[in-house]
Design a protein around this motif. Sequence first.
Motif, PDB file in Angstrom:
ATOM      1  N   ASP A  84       0.829  -1.202   0.000  1.00 49.24           N
ATOM      2  CA  ASP A  84       0.000   0.000   0.000  1.00 49.24           C
ATOM      3  C   ASP A  84       0.867   1.256   0.000  1.00 49.24           C
ATOM      4  O   ASP A  84       0.507   2.263  -0.607  1.00 49.24           O
ATOM      5  CB  ASP A  84      -0.916  -0.004   1.224  1.00 49.24           C
ATOM      6  CG  ASP A  84      -1.914  -1.156   1.209  1.00 49.24           C
ATOM      7  OD1 ASP A  84      -3.117  -0.898   1.267  1.00 49.24           O
ATOM      8  OD2 ASP A  84      -1.486  -2.317   1.141  1.00 49.24           O
ATOM      9  N   LEU A  85       2.000   1.186   0.693  1.00 51.17           N
ATOM     10  CA  LEU A  85       2.886   2.339   0.758  1.00 51.17           C
ATOM     11  C   LEU A  85       3.436   2.689  -0.617  1.00 51.17           C
ATOM     12  O   LEU A  85       3.551   3.874  -0.976  1.00 51.17           O
ATOM     13  CB  LEU A  85       4.025   2.043   1.742  1.00 51.17           C
ATOM     14  CG  LEU A  85       4.953   3.188   2.107  1.00 51.17           C
ATOM     15  CD1 LEU A  85       4.192   4.407   2.580  1.00 51.17           C
ATOM     16  CD2 LEU A  85       5.952   2.720   3.175  1.00 51.17           C
ATOM     17  N   TYR A  86       3.751   1.663  -1.412  1.00 51.10           N
ATOM     18  CA  TYR A  86       4.171   1.926  -2.796  1.00 51.10           C
ATOM     19  C   TYR A  86       3.065   2.621  -3.582  1.00 51.10           C
ATOM     20  O   TYR A  86       3.320   3.560  -4.354  1.00 51.10           O
ATOM     21  CB  TYR A  86       4.573   0.624  -3.487  1.00 51.10           C
ATOM     22  CG  TYR A  86       4.610   0.740  -4.992  1.00 51.10           C
ATOM     23  CD1 TYR A  86       5.706   1.322  -5.628  1.00 51.10           C
ATOM     24  CD2 TYR A  86       3.540   0.324  -5.779  1.00 51.10           C
ATOM     25  CE1 TYR A  86       5.729   1.474  -7.013  1.00 51.10           C
ATOM     26  CE2 TYR A  86       3.557   0.470  -7.153  1.00 51.10           C
ATOM     27  CZ  TYR A  86       4.651   1.038  -7.762  1.00 51.10           C
ATOM     28  OH  TYR A  86       4.663   1.195  -9.122  1.00 51.10           O
ATOM     29  N   GLN A  87       1.825   2.160  -3.417  1.00 50.80           N
ATOM     30  CA  GLN A  87       0.711   2.782  -4.131  1.00 50.80           C
ATOM     31  C   GLN A  87       0.592   4.261  -3.759  1.00 50.80           C
ATOM     32  O   GLN A  87       0.426   5.126  -4.629  1.00 50.80           O
ATOM     33  CB  GLN A  87      -0.593   2.053  -3.805  1.00 50.80           C
ATOM     34  CG  GLN A  87      -0.632   0.582  -4.168  1.00 50.80           C
ATOM     35  CD  GLN A  87      -0.674   0.326  -5.649  1.00 50.80           C
ATOM     36  OE1 GLN A  87      -1.088   1.187  -6.425  1.00 50.80           O
ATOM     37  NE2 GLN A  87      -0.247  -0.853  -6.065  1.00 50.80           N
ATOM     38  N   VAL A  88       0.651   4.551  -2.464  1.00 47.21           N
ATOM     39  CA  VAL A  88       0.536   5.932  -2.003  1.00 47.21           C
ATOM     40  C   VAL A  88       1.714   6.768  -2.491  1.00 47.21           C
ATOM     41  O   VAL A  88       1.547   7.885  -3.004  1.00 47.21           O
ATOM     42  CB  VAL A  88       0.449   5.971  -0.464  1.00 47.21           C
ATOM     43  CG1 VAL A  88       0.576   7.394   0.057  1.00 47.21           C
ATOM     44  CG2 VAL A  88      -0.869   5.346   0.011  1.00 47.21           C
ATOM     45  N   ALA A 114       1.639   7.618  -6.195  1.00 46.13           N
ATOM     46  CA  ALA A 114       0.629   8.640  -6.480  1.00 46.13           C
ATOM     47  C   ALA A 114       1.111  10.013  -6.054  1.00 46.13           C
ATOM     48  O   ALA A 114       0.937  11.004  -6.784  1.00 46.13           O
ATOM     49  CB  ALA A 114      -0.675   8.286  -5.766  1.00 46.13           C
ATOM     50  N   MET A 115       1.712  10.098  -4.887  1.00 48.35           N
ATOM     51  CA  MET A 115       2.166  11.400  -4.396  1.00 48.35           C
ATOM     52  C   MET A 115       3.325  11.925  -5.228  1.00 48.35           C
ATOM     53  O   MET A 115       3.444  13.134  -5.454  1.00 48.35           O
ATOM     54  CB  MET A 115       2.519  11.304  -2.914  1.00 48.35           C
ATOM     55  CG  MET A 115       1.316  10.898  -2.068  1.00 48.35           C
ATOM     56  SD  MET A 115       1.544  11.086  -0.304  1.00 48.35           S
ATOM     57  CE  MET A 115       1.089  12.804  -0.083  1.00 48.35           C
ATOM     58  N   TYR A 138      -6.930   6.726  -7.674  1.00 46.81           N
ATOM     59  CA  TYR A 138      -7.623   7.828  -8.341  1.00 46.81           C
ATOM     60  C   TYR A 138      -6.633   8.915  -8.763  1.00 46.81           C
ATOM     61  O   TYR A 138      -6.662   9.399  -9.907  1.00 46.81           O
ATOM     62  CB  TYR A 138      -8.678   8.419  -7.401  1.00 46.81           C
ATOM     63  CG  TYR A 138      -9.468   9.541  -8.036  1.00 46.81           C
ATOM     64  CD1 TYR A 138     -10.513   9.264  -8.911  1.00 46.81           C
ATOM     65  CD2 TYR A 138      -9.163  10.879  -7.773  1.00 46.81           C
ATOM     66  CE1 TYR A 138     -11.232  10.296  -9.515  1.00 46.81           C
ATOM     67  CE2 TYR A 138      -9.874  11.903  -8.372  1.00 46.81           C
ATOM     68  CZ  TYR A 138     -10.907  11.609  -9.237  1.00 46.81           C
ATOM     69  OH  TYR A 138     -11.608  12.627  -9.834  1.00 46.81           O
ATOM     70  N   VAL A 139      -5.752   9.289  -7.851  1.00 45.66           N
ATOM     71  CA  VAL A 139      -4.762  10.331  -8.147  1.00 45.66           C
ATOM     72  C   VAL A 139      -3.841   9.901  -9.283  1.00 45.66           C
ATOM     73  O   VAL A 139      -3.582  10.655 -10.239  1.00 45.66           O
ATOM     74  CB  VAL A 139      -3.949  10.653  -6.873  1.00 45.66           C
ATOM     75  CG1 VAL A 139      -2.719  11.502  -7.205  1.00 45.66           C
ATOM     76  CG2 VAL A 139      -4.826  11.361  -5.847  1.00 45.66           C
TER      77      VAL A 139
END
Length: 638
Positions: free
Chosen positions: A294-298, A301-302, A612-613
């Motif tokens: 999940d941290l990779y996904q976040v 995106a950031m 989404y981002v």
Amino acid sequence: MTPLVAVLLASALTVPGPPASYAPADKQGFGTARQATSPVWFTLGRTGLTEVFYPDLSTPATRDLRLVVDGRTAEGRTEPVGRLRYRQVFRGDGWQAEVAYTTDPSRPTVLADVRLRADRPVDVRVVFDPNLSRDGDDDRAVEHPGALVARDDRSASALVADEPITSRSSTEGNVIQTGTLGLDGVRDRATTLAIGFGAHVEQALSSAKRSLLEGFPRHARRYDQGWDEYLAGLERPKSADRDLYDTSMMVLAATEDKGHPGAFIASPSFPWAFGFDRTIAPEFGSYALVWPRDLYQVASAMLAAGDRAAAERALDFMLDVQQQPDGHLPQNTRVDGEPYWTNIQQDEQAAPMLLAWLLDRADKSTVDSLVAAAEFMIGRPDAPATQQERWENQSGYSPGTIAHEIAGLVCLADLLRRSGDPRAARYLAVADDWERRLEGWTVTRTGPFSPDPYYLRLTKDGRPDAGTAYNPGDNHPTNVDQRAVVDPSFLELVRLGVRPHDDPVVRTTVRVVDEQLEVDRFWHRYNGDGYGERADGGPWNIGHGRTYGRLWPIFAGERGEYELLAGDVAAARRRLADIASTANDGRMLPEQVWAGRGTTSATPLAWTHAQYVRLAWSIDAGRPVERPAAVACRYAGC
């Protein structure tokens, strides 16, 4: 209202409280001040404030705070106001209440501004359920004039109001506190509540009282200003809904713990049995944890959104929690880095390699840590099989996991190559070998869904044409033939550049997955998924009846990235709108949906907001922004 609360409201006597649990996971709002000086986060449910986290994001400190008017609790409508701030509107027989929420940017206090109008004077009580230090069963009520105060051995809470709270009562054990507020909707129509926290009672009371004295409007202005300044440093994609995009960026930023940089939790919620069953979650806190996946996904995106510093912190956190001496990344950790669940997931070993490549991080310290993770990955006797794939309930050869492993090794080799490090050849050789053998492990030619070859969810034995049977878990009643289980996760092969979008097996599997798993523009995780609610909407649990996994909005984002690679920008735009359609009134995006609406699954789910981002920026760029060129150019023709 529960019978216990009714007893408390009717009497000042102390009675035993029920075992501690948490509120439903479909949060209508989630907020915190941007300022690091306020280590407190709040969530909203349908009846008011739910979990508040203090002093970090792995430590829920309350269960809920609600108003009771003339003996009744009402469900409210949540409206976003300001930046990650909300107002809830409640209606009852002859009365209406509006409650606005903020935190004090300077200290650990949550404030609720209450405005009540009634046709006649009404009786207004407050019910407050502290669950300090993740476990409310060891809380103790503390008598204090005009306030509701509780403590345990590590922290304390204090609820105060503009006027003294009267007729106070508390349970023993799991402390639930009630009291009468000094407003009746006619003569007195407004009050502000402040919940302060601290290491001990005096600190909690001081925080609450000082925040109350400075006033709700001042805190709300500073709270909004902090988020305005954050958003001002970023650009917005043209493709996204502005309000949902801004909310998504703030939700992602808010899921980072303020005392542990780079520790972004999966969700500030505890779905289903994770919130009430001690056999499933002996220590409550699941989902308020950091997964490398999940941290990779976040982080990706950031990074796409322009917050490179956040992505750098995320990578640093991944590398800081590597376990010694073997260098593997744990399945998940608390925000302080302490491992929580300890299974091995090979895609998570690749996560820092992919993120380091996106960040162009080739310094010696980073690369040495990545090499340790790679050696662990390739050194396992059954590699590239995994103890758990990304749905965390099966072992075997997963095309989605193997995609990450291959891509991670190629990205690491590219970082090594830049400095002339000869170890690059070793990792490329392993990646090339696994890429050549991929279909032999994961593609069936004898499956029931198509005469043409297609990818399976996974094989237990690396023999995709064998009818090996296994139980999918999560209350599934029977074993299944591995050839009859597919999963949209195979598209990670395309997103990460291991296979081109027009590969014949990919195209066949897209068709099979749509036939088997698609419902109303969203997808199930796999055939027979049981991670979800009962048919009657009851909560998932193990061994308590059949449960059914619902539809995941993240798959719309992953399909949109695939469609971009196939040149169908219009389809990708529709996928972005599909994700947006799942937002609730507070603009929170869920883990799962059914009939177009979020279930009581984890909400907000950071992964969904990140998808989404990232899709929005990918649409603007015309390609998936996180696709590593080093991999795509090697295997998919760039």
